[in-house]
Scaffold this motif. Structure first.
Motif, PDB file in Angstrom:
ATOM      1  N   UNK A 107      82.326  44.908  37.129  1.00  0.00           N
ATOM      2  CA  UNK A 107      82.679  44.892  38.544  1.00  0.00           C
ATOM      3  C   UNK A 107      82.719  46.319  39.056  1.00  0.00           C
ATOM      4  N   UNK A 108      82.121  46.530  40.271  1.00  0.00           N
ATOM      5  CA  UNK A 108      82.140  47.870  40.833  1.00  0.00           C
ATOM      6  C   UNK A 108      83.391  48.120  41.643  1.00  0.00           C
ATOM      7  N   UNK A 109      83.719  47.227  42.577  1.00  0.00           N
ATOM      8  CA  UNK A 109      84.889  47.372  43.439  1.00  0.00           C
ATOM      9  C   UNK A 109      85.906  46.273  43.119  1.00  0.00           C
ATOM     10  N   UNK A 110      87.193  46.637  43.258  1.00  0.00           N
ATOM     11  CA  UNK A 110      88.260  45.679  42.912  1.00  0.00           C
ATOM     12  C   UNK A 110      89.509  46.015  43.707  1.00  0.00           C
ATOM     13  N   UNK A 111      90.171  44.983  44.221  1.00  0.00           N
ATOM     14  CA  UNK A 111      91.479  45.155  44.838  1.00  0.00           C
ATOM     15  C   UNK A 111      92.322  43.925  44.494  1.00  0.00           C
ATOM     16  N   UNK A 112      93.546  44.129  44.034  1.00  0.00           N
ATOM     17  CA  UNK A 112      94.387  43.001  43.603  1.00  0.00           C
ATOM     18  C   UNK A 112      95.865  43.308  43.747  1.00  0.00           C
ATOM     19  N   UNK A 113      96.664  42.268  43.811  1.00  0.00           N
ATOM     20  CA  UNK A 113      98.124  42.396  43.896  1.00  0.00           C
ATOM     21  C   UNK A 113      98.750  41.322  43.009  1.00  0.00           C
ATOM     22  N   UNK A 114      99.883  41.654  42.432  1.00  0.00           N
ATOM     23  CA  UNK A 114     100.516  40.697  41.523  1.00  0.00           C
ATOM     24  C   UNK A 114     101.259  39.620  42.312  1.00  0.00           C
TER      25      UNK A 114
END
Length: 525
Positions: A107-114
């Motif tokens: 994966x090149x770009x990633x954004x996440x929150x728990x």
């Protein structure tokens, strides 16, 4: 559309109470990929060091529902470690993602929150793309991902709560159905009423007992089933006892049926506590009702009445006939020569023993109650009266009394009947000359009374009565008197036993002292 519009769409999705949880998540992931311009959205569950994909949108071979991997190999590892969201525009150049994760998912770009559920980390809400991102994630985009994660966590909490409620309801319905089935097939009737004495439940079997349907009794005062004021007074006395946290039992309690007839019942009642209060913390203030088990006692009363009549008639006839036999035997003994007079004396003695048996049987019937309400009773006057009567009957006997001035026991006056049987038996078999000792000692919890004689000792057949309550030895006149003593003392919450000794017989009785009794006087030395 602007950032505010996308956020409002997310709010609307999770605010809809009719929307299925799965559809909420899928729609939120679709809106997120559109808003963020990323091709992949997914929600994970993290447990025991592993990441599992629960929901996903987009086309990625390893990001599909059911796929899992060790958390150390996932992009989400760092996401659950930090307090805010994790945003990466170029995964290959970032130190926040492990090399093995980049190699595995590419994966090149990633954004996440728990996602947190009930204060614990549940998983993550993430968006990604196989291509890198030229522009950094702005504050509005970061807030959007956190919003999806937060609302997803709240939706999971609601779903878990609804499931738990549903499961509790199913278990409760099952328990209620089992309870109802057991009650309905029981030969006994079960009632429940509140602390004001109003019926809140009646088993179906009430139709056969009182003639009412359960619905007819529900909401009615319990006085509807009382035949008179005396029964009502008696009932409220027991109800007060139960509301103080003590179970209560009543034998031969009268109830009035719907048709106006009276039936007699045996009743046991117990308090019903507020179910939210733990057992260890319950007090009488937590009682919310009373449940009673009612058993029809008509057949038992009829049976006992028949037995009582038979016993009285039998005893009456036996006494009359034995009195005639003994009278003629005594006259023959006075008129005949020595050898024949001895034979007549044997007949007279046998008749006397049978007469004694009828008296003992009568006493057993008079004292057959098995559920007494004990009360503080000084047993010293009972002992003194017993000794005085035995000294009158047997003027040649020596009876020594060694007791304190007072000995308060939790018992009833009918203890005197049992005591007389033991002292009378000790005098009759106390050796030659007859010598009997009655002594009493008082401890903190018990009063101990001993009746000792210097005779040949108690036969094994009679000894077993006081140790086991066995009825087989009733064929012996002596055994019947001992069995009467055993019956009375044990139904008064006392204990009776034979104490081993080199000579004679010592019978020991232990009676409980009243709760809170502080008198610690011991017997005289």
């Amino acid at each position: 559309m602007g950032a505010v519009t996308y956020r409002n769409q997310i709010y609307d999705i999770f605010a809809d109470p009719n929307e299925e949880f799965e559809n909420q998540i899928k729609r939120a992931l679709d809106i997120g990929t559109e808003y963020l311009g990323l091709s992949i959205g997914f929600l994970t569950r993290i447990d025991d060091g592993r990441q599992e994909i629960l929901y996903a949108t987009g086309d990625h071979q390893l990001i599909r529902p059911g796929e899992s991997c060790p958390l150390d190999e996932a992009y989400c590892r760092r996401t659950v470690e930090i307090d805010s969201q994790l945003a990466i525009e170029d995964a290959a150049a970032s130190t926040e993602v492990s090399e093995i994760a980049v190699q595995t998912f590419d994966l090149g770009a990633y954004i996440g929150a728990k996602i947190t559920v009930d204060g614990d980390v549940y998983g993550t809400a993430c968006f990604a793309d196989t291509e890198t991102r030229d522009d950094p994630f702005v504050e509005a985009e970061r807030f959007f991902v956190e919003l999806v994660a937060r609302l997803s966590g709240q939706a999971i909490e609601r779903r878990n709560y609804e499931r738990e409620l549903s499961e509790r309801k199913e278990r409760l319905d099952e328990q209620r159905e089992i309870y109802r089935a057991v009650i309905d097939v029981s030969f006994d009737s079960v009632f429940r009423f509140d602390t004001d004495g109003t019926f809140t439940y009646a088993a179906e079997s009430v139709r056969g007992r009182l003639g009412y349907s359960p619905g007819e009794l529900t909401g009615q005062p319990i006085t509807v089933a009382y035949p008179d004021a005396q029964a009502a007074e008696w009932a409220w006395e027991k109800i007060s006892q139960i509301l103080n946290g003590e179970p209560a039992e009543v034998r031969d309690f009268p109830l009035e049926t719907k048709s106006g007839d009276n039936i007699y019942t045996d009743i046991r009642g117990v308090p019903v506590y507020d179910g939210s209060v733990p057992d260890a913390d319950r007090s009488k203030d937590d009682i919310v009702g009373i449940q009673v088990l009612v058993r029809d006692a008509s057949e038992r009363r009829q049976r006992e009445g028949l037995i009582s009549v038979i016993n009285r008639v039998l005893r009456h006839n036996v006494r009359n006939e034995m009195s005639v036999i003994r009278g003629w035997a005594e006259m023959l003994a006075a008129d005949l020569d020595a050898e024949r007079a001895n034979k007549a004396t044997v007949i007279s003695a046998a008749a006397t023993r049978l007469l004694d048996l009828t008296e003992a049987a009568q006493k057993i019937e008079q004292n057959r109650e098995v559920s007494p309400e004990l009360e503080p009773t000084d047993i010293i006057p009972l002992i003194n009266r017993t000794v005085t009567e035995c000294e009158t009957r047997y003027p040649n006997a020596s009876i020594t009394v060694d007791t304190p001035e007072e000995a308060i026991s939790e018992t009833l006056p009918r203890f005197e009947v049992a005591l007389f049987e033991l002292v009378d038996n000790a005098v009759k078999h106390g050796g030659d000359p007859e010598s009997v000792v009655v002594d009493v000692s008082v401890s903190e919890r018990l009063i101990t009374c001993r009746v000792s004689d210097s005779g040949p000792g108690l036969p094994n057949t009679e000894r077993s009565i006081l140790q086991t309550g066995a009825e087989t030895p009733l064929v012996h006149g002596q055994g019947l008197g001992l069995w009467l003593s055993y019956w009375i003392i044990t139904t008064l919450n006392g204990e009776i036993d034979v104490i081993s000794s080199d000579r004679g017989t010592t019978i020991e009785i232990q009676l409980p002292r009243p709760t809170g009794e502080t008198d610690h006087r011991s017997s005289p030395s």
